[in-house]
Enzyme design. Structure first.
Site, PDB file in Angstrom:
ATOM      1  N   ASN A 116     -60.397  29.474  68.441  1.00  0.00           N
ATOM      2  CA  ASN A 116     -59.521  30.745  68.333  1.00  0.00           C
ATOM      3  C   ASN A 116     -58.267  30.176  67.513  1.00  0.00           C
ATOM      4  O   ASN A 116     -57.747  30.735  66.394  1.00  0.00           O
ATOM      5  CB  ASN A 116     -59.451  31.484  69.569  1.00  0.00           C
ATOM      6  CG  ASN A 116     -60.522  32.350  70.032  1.00  0.00           C
ATOM      7  OD1 ASN A 116     -61.431  32.136  69.118  1.00  0.00           O
ATOM      8  ND2 ASN A 116     -60.383  32.532  70.962  1.00  0.00           N
ATOM      9  N   THR A 161     -40.684  57.405  28.251  1.00  0.00           N
ATOM     10  CA  THR A 161     -40.931  58.117  29.690  1.00  0.00           C
ATOM     11  C   THR A 161     -42.168  59.138  29.608  1.00  0.00           C
ATOM     12  O   THR A 161     -42.224  59.848  28.632  1.00  0.00           O
ATOM     13  CB  THR A 161     -39.702  58.790  30.209  1.00  0.00           C
ATOM     14  OG1 THR A 161     -39.369  60.090  29.308  1.00  0.00           O
ATOM     15  CG2 THR A 161     -38.550  58.033  30.361  1.00  0.00           C
ATOM     16  N   HIS A 162     -43.136  59.470  30.515  1.00  0.00           N
ATOM     17  CA  HIS A 162     -44.016  60.143  30.429  1.00  0.00           C
ATOM     18  C   HIS A 162     -44.904  59.823  29.235  1.00  0.00           C
ATOM     19  O   HIS A 162     -45.897  60.738  28.778  1.00  0.00           O
ATOM     20  CB  HIS A 162     -43.675  61.698  30.250  1.00  0.00           C
ATOM     21  CG  HIS A 162     -42.815  62.004  31.443  1.00  0.00           C
ATOM     22  ND1 HIS A 162     -43.177  62.609  32.740  1.00  0.00           N
ATOM     23  CD2 HIS A 162     -41.314  62.326  31.289  1.00  0.00           C
ATOM     24  CE1 HIS A 162     -42.133  62.931  33.332  1.00  0.00           C
ATOM     25  NE2 HIS A 162     -40.998  62.538  32.564  1.00  0.00           N
ATOM     26  N   SER A 283     -67.052  42.803  19.714  1.00  0.00           N
ATOM     27  CA  SER A 283     -67.943  43.754  20.442  1.00  0.00           C
ATOM     28  C   SER A 283     -69.387  43.365  19.792  1.00  0.00           C
ATOM     29  O   SER A 283     -69.594  42.807  18.762  1.00  0.00           O
ATOM     30  CB  SER A 283     -67.851  45.146  19.369  1.00  0.00           C
ATOM     31  OG  SER A 283     -69.126  46.152  19.561  1.00  0.00           O
ATOM     32  N   LYS A 289     -64.257  45.333  15.583  1.00  0.00           N
ATOM     33  CA  LYS A 289     -63.253  45.340  16.917  1.00  0.00           C
ATOM     34  C   LYS A 289     -62.946  44.305  17.377  1.00  0.00           C
ATOM     35  O   LYS A 289     -63.486  43.043  17.210  1.00  0.00           O
ATOM     36  CB  LYS A 289     -64.320  45.892  18.131  1.00  0.00           C
ATOM     37  CG  LYS A 289     -64.984  47.129  17.932  1.00  0.00           C
ATOM     38  CD  LYS A 289     -63.818  48.106  17.878  1.00  0.00           C
ATOM     39  CE  LYS A 289     -63.182  48.376  19.046  1.00  0.00           C
ATOM     40  NZ  LYS A 289     -63.972  48.742  20.526  1.00  0.00           N
ATOM     41  N   GLU A 296     -57.394  44.589  29.939  1.00  0.00           N
ATOM     42  CA  GLU A 296     -58.038  45.363  30.490  1.00  0.00           C
ATOM     43  C   GLU A 296     -58.541  45.034  32.034  1.00  0.00           C
ATOM     44  O   GLU A 296     -58.397  45.819  32.901  1.00  0.00           O
ATOM     45  CB  GLU A 296     -59.397  45.911  29.669  1.00  0.00           C
ATOM     46  CG  GLU A 296     -58.911  46.489  28.511  1.00  0.00           C
ATOM     47  CD  GLU A 296     -60.126  46.902  27.565  1.00  0.00           C
ATOM     48  OE1 GLU A 296     -59.978  47.756  26.684  1.00  0.00           O
ATOM     49  OE2 GLU A 296     -61.146  46.316  27.789  1.00  0.00           O
ATOM     50  N   TYR A 323     -58.531  37.464  70.533  1.00  0.00           N
ATOM     51  CA  TYR A 323     -59.215  37.144  69.350  1.00  0.00           C
ATOM     52  C   TYR A 323     -60.447  38.131  69.580  1.00  0.00           C
ATOM     53  O   TYR A 323     -61.185  38.269  70.569  1.00  0.00           O
ATOM     54  CB  TYR A 323     -59.654  35.762  69.569  1.00  0.00           C
ATOM     55  CG  TYR A 323     -60.667  35.298  68.312  1.00  0.00           C
ATOM     56  CD1 TYR A 323     -60.180  35.233  67.056  1.00  0.00           C
ATOM     57  CD2 TYR A 323     -62.063  35.577  68.456  1.00  0.00           C
ATOM     58  CE1 TYR A 323     -60.928  34.767  66.068  1.00  0.00           C
ATOM     59  CE2 TYR A 323     -62.730  35.223  67.323  1.00  0.00           C
ATOM     60  CZ  TYR A 323     -62.301  34.927  66.155  1.00  0.00           C
ATOM     61  OH  TYR A 323     -63.121  34.739  64.922  1.00  0.00           O
ATOM     62  N   GLN A 328     -63.061  37.346  61.801  1.00  0.00           N
ATOM     63  CA  GLN A 328     -63.582  36.426  60.820  1.00  0.00           C
ATOM     64  C   GLN A 328     -63.659  37.227  59.412  1.00  0.00           C
ATOM     65  O   GLN A 328     -63.845  36.596  58.165  1.00  0.00           O
ATOM     66  CB  GLN A 328     -65.077  36.408  61.095  1.00  0.00           C
ATOM     67  CG  GLN A 328     -65.834  35.703  60.176  1.00  0.00           C
ATOM     68  CD  GLN A 328     -67.508  35.463  60.727  1.00  0.00           C
ATOM     69  OE1 GLN A 328     -67.489  34.642  61.969  1.00  0.00           O
ATOM     70  NE2 GLN A 328     -68.312  35.806  60.246  1.00  0.00           N
ATOM     71  N   LYS A 331     -60.912  36.198  56.024  1.00  0.00           N
ATOM     72  CA  LYS A 331     -61.122  35.079  54.980  1.00  0.00           C
ATOM     73  C   LYS A 331     -61.507  35.552  53.882  1.00  0.00           C
ATOM     74  O   LYS A 331     -60.951  35.281  52.619  1.00  0.00           O
ATOM     75  CB  LYS A 331     -61.898  33.984  55.308  1.00  0.00           C
ATOM     76  CG  LYS A 331     -61.393  33.231  56.787  1.00  0.00           C
ATOM     77  CD  LYS A 331     -62.434  32.479  57.206  1.00  0.00           C
ATOM     78  CE  LYS A 331     -61.914  32.008  58.734  1.00  0.00           C
ATOM     79  NZ  LYS A 331     -61.921  33.330  59.681  1.00  0.00           N
TER      80      LYS A 331
END
Length: 465
Positions: A116, A161-162, A283, A289, A296, A323, A328, A331
């Site tokens: 522990n 903005t927006h 692509s 492309k 992304e 504990y 566990q 992690k």
């Protein structure tokens, strides 16, 4: 399964039979916690040194254990360490191999220690090192942002903005906006790692020990700033994991926002940047492309890291002291968040370092006359017109220009209190040069901001060294 001498589990004395295959398969953590092996060995070395200092370990046994730990470390480094089917976790694996090498002295390695407090120590050691590495990668991205801002000079673009063009701003100002967000992320790493810099070793399973242990000495040997104050808290506290997950998730959100803008800027419709071939993809079907996959994925992985954080908080919310095996689950989300954050930071740093600005597209988009509308209103304010009235008058001119299909300049020419003199406000680049307030988007303010950004980088570099 039986607990024979060749494959005893750590708790074999309490049970008449060994664990079932199903239990082992469900509860093992070696498949992911083996990356804590260097930290487990570091903690064990400090623990052995302490046991020797307080007289719980004979000098010859301490020497045998140190040699065995050195050997295990080397085997892990060179890939010759052989994990066993009875190795439930990395702690079990290391102790088993140490016992194979050191003989009966290996049975003394765990004196005064529980898994522990051992795992809590390992995880703090790991985070202290790996969190700092992630912070350094954020810093590297900031360096690129500052360098590109300096290179951009007086180039300007629309500010939004927006997602609608609002006012022209220097490109440097845009890049530095992202710089300051990442600067806060580095500060958060410093704060989070400072709170993680506490040694739990010596707390035992939950209540400390009757043996004359020296938690302060172990903390000092491991380079921790302090030792735990409360043994129950020491073995159950995972605040430091939750904080690290939050910092990583928010940093990824900042990467996502930057990625979203790169995606937009690289479209043919905007065409503000051209991405380097080595940081783009193509692509499988469409020959023309050139895709911004790095940007992304930086955007997409934000959802993954937010999931790591929220999932772990849900794990913690109902746990009683001290504990519980639920811990566990700390992690995998931590490892995943740091791994993904690290990869995304490196990829975005490379993308930004090599992208080309398409200056003519940026400035042409910023030079549309409507983007200087607030400057026209402020000209009226300077002449004593209340801002709300000035706003309404200019808004009316903009609406009439759209409805009648005529340039705004034509209406400004005939507007009382404006006239030909006001046309200078609509000239290319004029609006951005008029932004003079501190922290604003104009040349003088941005030049001062760059000085502060460089100073911030220097301070971070000192703290990250």
């Amino acid at each position: 399964m039986t607990a024979g001498a060749e494959g005893r589990h750590l708790w074999y004395g309490r049970f008449a039979t060994g664990p079932s295959d199903e239990l082992v398969a469900f509860t093992e953590s070696l498949s992911f916690d083996r990356r804590l092996a260097p930290d487990d060995i570091a903690g064990s070395r400090a623990h052995v040194a302490m046991l020797g200092r307080v007289g719980l370990l004979a000098a010859e046994d301490a020497a045998l254990l140190r040699a065995a730990l050195d050997r295990v470390e080397q085997e892990l480094v060179d890939g010759t360490f052989a994990f066993s089917s009875v190795d439930e976790d990395v702690h079990t694996a290391v102790e088993r191999r140490v016992t194979e090498l050191a003989g009966s002295a290996g049975g003394r390695l765990h004196t005064g220690r529980s898994r522990n407090d051992q795992v809590a120590t390992d995880l703090r050691l790991y985070l202290r090192r790996e969190g700092l590495d992630v912070a350094r990668r954020v810093h590297a991205l900031q360096e690129v942002l500052v360098r590109r801002a300096e290179q951009a000079g007086d180039v300007y673009m629309p500010g939004y903005t927006h997602l609608q063009a609002a006012q022209p701003v220097l490109v440097a100002h845009y890049l530095l906006a992202h710089f300051w967000a990442f600067a806060r992320d580095v500060d958060r790493w410093f704060d989070a790692l400072a709170r993680a810099d506490v040694s739990p070793l010596g707390a035992g399973a939950l209540a400390g020990s009757s043996l004359p242990l020296d938690p302060d000495g172990v903390a000092a040997d491991l380079g921790f700033a302090a030792r735990f104050e409360n043994s129950l808290d020491a073995v159950s506290d995972r605040d430091f994991v939750a904080e690290a997950l939050f910092v990583a998730a928010l940093s990824q959100v900042h990467l996502s926002r930057l990625g979203e803008e790169i995606v937009l800027w690289s479209t043919e419709e905007l065409g503000f940047v051209r991405l380097a071939d080595e940081h783009s993809t193509g692509s499988s079907m469409l020959p023309q492309k050139k895709n911004p996959d790095i940007a992304e994925l930086a955007r997409g992985k934000a959802g993954r890291l937010i999931g790591d954080l929220t999932g772990f908080l849900a794990t913690l919310k109902g746990l009683p002291l001290a504990y519980n095996r639920d811990l566990q689950e700390d992690k995998e989300p931590l490892f995943d968040a740091l791994d993904q954050n690290r990869l995304a930071l490196a990829a975005m740093t490379g993308l930004l370092a090599t992208a080309d600005l398409v200056v003519e597209r940026m400035q042409a988009a910023a030079d549309r006359s409507g983007s200087a509308a607030v400057d026209l209103a402020e000209r009226l304010v300077e002449q004593g017109v209340p801002f709300r009235d000035a706003h309404a008058r200019i808004a009316t001119l903009v609406r009439q220009a759209h409805e009648r299909g005529v340039p705004l300049e034509e209406l400004v020419m005939t507007e009382p209190d404006l006239g030909p003199d006001a046309l200078a406000l609509l000239e290319p680049g004029a609006a951005v040069r008029r932004r003079t307030t501190p922290g604003g988007a104009g040349p003088e303010a941005v030049a001062a901001q760059l000085v502060r950004a460089r100073a911030r980088l220097a301070d971070q570099a000192r703290r990250l060294a």
